[in-house]
Design a protein around this motif. Sequence first.
Motif, short mmCIF file in Angstrom:
data_model
loop_
_atom_site.label_atom_id
_atom_site.label_comp_id
_atom_site.label_asym_id
_atom_site.label_seq_id
_atom_site.Cartn_x
_atom_site.Cartn_y
_atom_site.Cartn_z
N UNK A 121 0.85 -1.19 0.00
CA UNK A 121 0.00 0.00 0.00
C UNK A 121 0.89 1.24 0.00
N UNK A 122 0.28 2.35 -0.47
CA UNK A 122 1.04 3.60 -0.51
C UNK A 122 0.96 4.25 0.88
N UNK A 123 2.07 4.85 1.27
CA UNK A 123 2.09 5.52 2.58
C UNK A 123 2.78 6.87 2.47
N UNK A 124 2.24 7.83 3.17
CA UNK A 124 2.94 9.11 3.35
C UNK A 124 3.21 9.26 4.82
N UNK A 125 4.44 9.64 5.12
CA UNK A 125 4.82 9.74 6.54
C UNK A 125 4.76 11.19 7.00
N UNK A 126 4.01 11.40 8.09
CA UNK A 126 4.00 12.72 8.73
C UNK A 126 4.94 12.61 9.92
N UNK A 127 6.16 13.13 9.74
CA UNK A 127 7.19 12.89 10.76
C UNK A 127 7.33 14.06 11.72
N UNK A 128 7.45 13.72 13.00
CA UNK A 128 7.87 14.73 13.98
C UNK A 128 9.10 14.15 14.69
N UNK A 129 9.86 15.02 15.35
CA UNK A 129 11.04 14.53 16.06
C UNK A 129 10.62 13.55 17.16
N UNK A 130 11.47 12.57 17.42
CA UNK A 130 11.19 11.62 18.50
C UNK A 130 11.01 12.39 19.81
N UNK A 131 9.94 12.07 20.52
CA UNK A 131 9.66 12.75 21.79
C UNK A 131 8.65 13.87 21.63
N UNK A 132 8.35 14.21 20.39
CA UNK A 132 7.33 15.26 20.15
C UNK A 132 6.02 14.58 19.72
N UNK A 133 4.89 15.20 20.08
CA UNK A 133 3.61 14.59 19.70
C UNK A 133 3.21 14.90 18.26
N UNK A 134 2.36 14.05 17.72
CA UNK A 134 1.68 14.37 16.47
C UNK A 134 0.37 15.04 16.89
N UNK A 135 0.25 16.31 16.61
CA UNK A 135 -0.94 17.03 17.10
C UNK A 135 -2.07 16.96 16.07
N UNK A 136 -3.28 17.29 16.54
CA UNK A 136 -4.44 17.33 15.64
C UNK A 136 -4.19 18.36 14.53
N UNK A 137 -3.54 19.48 14.87
CA UNK A 137 -3.29 20.53 13.87
C UNK A 137 -2.38 20.00 12.76
N UNK A 138 -1.33 19.32 13.14
CA UNK A 138 -0.40 18.79 12.14
C UNK A 138 -1.11 17.82 11.19
N UNK A 139 -1.92 16.96 11.78
CA UNK A 139 -2.64 15.97 10.95
C UNK A 139 -3.65 16.68 10.05
N UNK A 140 -4.35 17.65 10.61
CA UNK A 140 -5.36 18.39 9.87
C UNK A 140 -4.74 19.04 8.63
N UNK A 141 -3.59 19.68 8.85
CA UNK A 141 -2.90 20.36 7.75
C UNK A 141 -2.59 19.39 6.61
N UNK A 142 -2.13 18.24 6.98
CA UNK A 142 -1.73 17.24 5.99
C UNK A 142 -2.97 16.63 5.29
N UNK A 143 -3.98 16.33 6.10
CA UNK A 143 -5.18 15.70 5.54
C UNK A 143 -5.92 16.64 4.59
N UNK A 199 8.04 16.07 26.78
CA UNK A 199 7.37 17.09 27.58
C UNK A 199 6.36 16.37 28.48
N UNK A 200 6.27 16.78 29.75
CA UNK A 200 5.49 16.02 30.72
C UNK A 200 4.03 15.85 30.30
N UNK A 201 3.48 16.88 29.68
CA UNK A 201 2.08 16.84 29.24
C UNK A 201 1.82 15.64 28.31
N UNK A 202 2.84 15.24 27.58
CA UNK A 202 2.68 14.16 26.60
C UNK A 202 3.32 12.84 27.06
N UNK A 203 3.72 12.78 28.34
CA UNK A 203 4.35 11.54 28.81
C UNK A 203 3.26 10.49 29.06
#
Length: 362
Positions: free
Chosen positions: A105-127, A291-295
């Motif tokens: 299957x085809x895949x596109x990777x939305x990458x963030x640095x390790x330890x950082x979250x994938x936020x709803x905003x980031x996904x929204x922008x891509x989608x 970041x503690x909020x995302x631990x």
Amino acid sequence: MVDWKKPPRLFIPGPIKVDEDVLAQLALPTLGHRGKEYAQLHGETVEMLKEMFFTSQNVFLSTSSASGLWEAAIRNCVKEDETVLAACCGAFSDKWADVIESCGRKVERLKVDWGKPTTAELLDEKLANGNYAAITIVYSETSTGLMNPVYEISKMMKEKYPDVLVLVDAVSAMVGLPVHFDELGWDIALASVQKAFGIPPGLAIALVSDRALEKSKSVANRGYYFDFQLWAKAAAKNQTLVTPNIPHIMALNYQCRKLVKEGMENVWKRHKTMADFVRNWAKENFGLFCEEKYATNTLTTIKNTKGINVAETIKAVQEKHNTIFGNGYGKLKEEAFRIAHMGDITLEDVTELTGWIAEEIS
Ligand SMILES: Cc1ncc(COP(=O)(O)O)c(C=O)c1O
């Protein structure tokens, strides 16, 4: 030579320490998988899983590890000409993206640095700028100890992209963190039992939405072993397609009984209490990798700010106390270390372990 008859107590983030009463379930006499006793065991277990994860849709038991369900999710829910948006934030989310490709299957990777979250905003922008059949996201990234904000993401997905399937790896999340499957509108949530279920490895669980099951009918080349259509037919009889790992299902039934009795709110609180303790200890002595909020609440990834020799410390704790914790995963080796606090691990256990680590580094 390693003495496997005196195994260390495990505080690596899976497999984790398993209590004797759970191990005893694996030693019960087996059942015939087409008999009425097995159907009762299967049916009861599935009903409890539905209650624990707030779903009235499909629950499948898979004699595989969770990686098998990565593949199952893709082979059943994504057609060969469709594209998946994979949220990549660590070793396991990266690997799932590779698996999508290896399934053709085809895949596109939305990458963030390790330890950082994938936020709803980031996904929204891509989608908003693409044409995707599904997203894949890891709830609790075991390599970094990060918890993605999946509740916010799910709200955004329901509001803005209701036709895009949401495929969630909940491997180190299920049990330890809330999963309101139906309300979240997820299509898949998958996990293996060697994490917060507190069972030895060898079984995996898939929550599957009705629409994902329906879609699978139109997806070609689903294979056999992981075919949701064949699974659903067997599940209607409280069976599995092939001979399942019955000892593990007995242990799962046992663990689910305890969890249902405790109540999921209390189970999540228990995990949070352990996580708060380990995070505070980490902050006093080292630092947190995320970041503690995302631990996440099921394990902590501790940044090696003191430059200790992690492998030597693990070795020393093992030699003295027959207990092991995890080095940093992959490229984080020696830069970080990981302590699991999930399943039947207790606050007393992590208090003891952090005390032993403190002794080694003082
Ligand atoms: C987040 C996550 N996903 C997937 C996997 C793979 O699970 P399994 O080893 O059960 O195939 C792991 C294993 O540690 C994991 O932590």
